[in-house]
Write an enzyme that holds these catalytic residues in place. Structure first.
Site, mmCIF file in Angstrom:
data_model
loop_
_atom_site.group_PDB
_atom_site.id
_atom_site.type_symbol
_atom_site.label_atom_id
_atom_site.label_comp_id
_atom_site.label_asym_id
_atom_site.label_seq_id
_atom_site.Cartn_x
_atom_site.Cartn_y
_atom_site.Cartn_z
ATOM 1 N N GLU A 30 0.952 -1.034 -0.166
ATOM 2 C CA GLU A 30 -0.127 0.034 -0.033
ATOM 3 C C GLU A 30 0.875 1.215 -0.004
ATOM 4 O O GLU A 30 1.657 1.399 0.799
ATOM 5 C CB GLU A 30 -0.964 0.019 1.135
ATOM 6 C CG GLU A 30 -1.640 1.230 1.573
ATOM 7 C CD GLU A 30 -2.385 1.973 0.343
ATOM 8 O OE1 GLU A 30 -3.214 1.200 -0.348
ATOM 9 O OE2 GLU A 30 -1.958 2.879 -0.123
ATOM 10 N N LYS A 31 0.906 1.936 -1.389
ATOM 11 C CA LYS A 31 1.809 3.086 -1.445
ATOM 12 C C LYS A 31 1.503 4.293 -0.379
ATOM 13 O O LYS A 31 2.387 5.141 -0.359
ATOM 14 C CB LYS A 31 1.810 3.620 -2.804
ATOM 15 C CG LYS A 31 0.308 4.042 -3.182
ATOM 16 C CD LYS A 31 0.295 4.492 -4.607
ATOM 17 C CE LYS A 31 -1.093 5.080 -5.232
ATOM 18 N NZ LYS A 31 -1.975 3.891 -5.313
ATOM 19 N N HIS A 32 0.456 4.419 0.416
ATOM 20 C CA HIS A 32 0.156 5.630 1.139
ATOM 21 C C HIS A 32 0.805 5.189 2.637
ATOM 22 O O HIS A 32 1.072 6.287 3.149
ATOM 23 C CB HIS A 32 -1.085 5.817 1.494
ATOM 24 C CG HIS A 32 -1.894 6.331 0.176
ATOM 25 N ND1 HIS A 32 -2.487 5.390 -0.966
ATOM 26 C CD2 HIS A 32 -1.759 7.522 -0.320
ATOM 27 C CE1 HIS A 32 -3.042 6.149 -1.691
ATOM 28 N NE2 HIS A 32 -2.537 7.515 -1.577
ATOM 29 N N HIS A 74 4.129 6.792 -4.827
ATOM 30 C CA HIS A 74 2.972 7.403 -4.783
ATOM 31 C C HIS A 74 3.089 8.459 -5.830
ATOM 32 O O HIS A 74 4.261 9.170 -5.937
ATOM 33 C CB HIS A 74 2.802 8.005 -3.648
ATOM 34 C CG HIS A 74 1.387 8.668 -3.345
ATOM 35 N ND1 HIS A 74 1.316 9.846 -3.730
ATOM 36 C CD2 HIS A 74 0.339 8.123 -2.871
ATOM 37 C CE1 HIS A 74 -0.067 10.366 -3.536
ATOM 38 N NE2 HIS A 74 -0.479 9.167 -3.039
ATOM 39 N N HIS A 121 -2.652 15.117 -7.118
ATOM 40 C CA HIS A 121 -2.610 14.294 -6.408
ATOM 41 C C HIS A 121 -1.425 13.893 -5.663
ATOM 42 O O HIS A 121 -0.228 13.600 -6.414
ATOM 43 C CB HIS A 121 -2.945 12.755 -7.075
ATOM 44 C CG HIS A 121 -2.990 11.466 -6.423
ATOM 45 N ND1 HIS A 121 -2.959 10.244 -7.083
ATOM 46 C CD2 HIS A 121 -3.024 11.258 -5.129
ATOM 47 C CE1 HIS A 121 -3.126 9.406 -5.889
ATOM 48 N NE2 HIS A 121 -3.194 9.871 -4.805
ATOM 49 N N CYS A 128 -2.377 12.019 2.305
ATOM 50 C CA CYS A 128 -2.573 12.297 0.746
ATOM 51 C C CYS A 128 -3.810 13.081 0.327
ATOM 52 O O CYS A 128 -4.765 12.957 1.083
ATOM 53 C CB CYS A 128 -3.025 10.829 0.307
ATOM 54 S SG CYS A 128 -3.273 11.219 -1.746
ATOM 55 N N HIS A 135 -6.445 10.807 -0.690
ATOM 56 C CA HIS A 135 -6.816 9.491 0.103
ATOM 57 C C HIS A 135 -6.502 9.585 1.517
ATOM 58 O O HIS A 135 -6.592 8.240 2.043
ATOM 59 C CB HIS A 135 -5.812 8.336 -0.487
ATOM 60 C CG HIS A 135 -5.994 8.095 -2.393
ATOM 61 N ND1 HIS A 135 -5.227 8.441 -3.092
ATOM 62 C CD2 HIS A 135 -7.170 7.750 -2.824
ATOM 63 C CE1 HIS A 135 -5.766 7.870 -4.324
ATOM 64 N NE2 HIS A 135 -6.714 7.403 -3.965
HETATM 65 FE FE FE Z 1 -2.859 8.928 -3.013
#
Ligand code: FE
Length: 131
Positions: A16-18, A46, A52, A116, A119
């Site tokens: 999970e990139k966040h 990310h 974004h 983010c 997100h």
């Molecule tokens: Fe994001």
């Protein structure tokens, strides 16, 4: 009524990139400076665009046995490609990585929260032992 606990997301940073990746020594001597680096998108990059991006990370420390976390650092990532020409035209993008340091006399948990812009909030933690 919703609680802030419900908007703080967590996951495995490898998938999970966040999720903020915290890097620090597992154990330190009492009073030794603890170097901490926090990176968002370490395994899976990310996006970093005007629309974004990771806007900031905050780092906290909860000494073992205590109730309240201490705020160690906050880093704002403020360049996301915008210029007078419009979105994604400046060629400059802050990378969502920060390095800092603190000292503690007690073992405890380093906690990082990243944001983010689309997100939301993500967290992770890492235990450190003070010998
Ligand atoms: Fe994001």
């Amino acid at each position: 009524m919703a609680s802030a606990k419900e908007i703080l997301q967590s996951a495995d940073w490898k998938s999970e990139k966040h999720v903020p990746v915290i890097e620090a020594k597992d154990s330190v001597k009492k009073g030794e400076t603890v170097a901490v680096s926090v990176t968002v998108g370490k395994e899976i990059a990310h996006p970093n665009t005007t629309e974004h991006h990771i806007a900031w990370v905050s780092v906290y420390f909860l000494p073992r046995g205590e109730k309240f976390a201490l705020h160690i650092a906050r880093v704002e990532f403020a360049a996301h490609g915008a210029s007078t020409q419009g979105p994604n035209t400046s060629t400059v993008y802050t990378q969502s990585s920060a390095t800092g340091a603190f000292k503690t006399e007690k073992s405890g948990t380093i906690m990082a929260v990243s944001f983010c812009n689309i997100h939301g909030l993500w967290e992770s933690s890492k235990e450190i032992i003070v010998e």
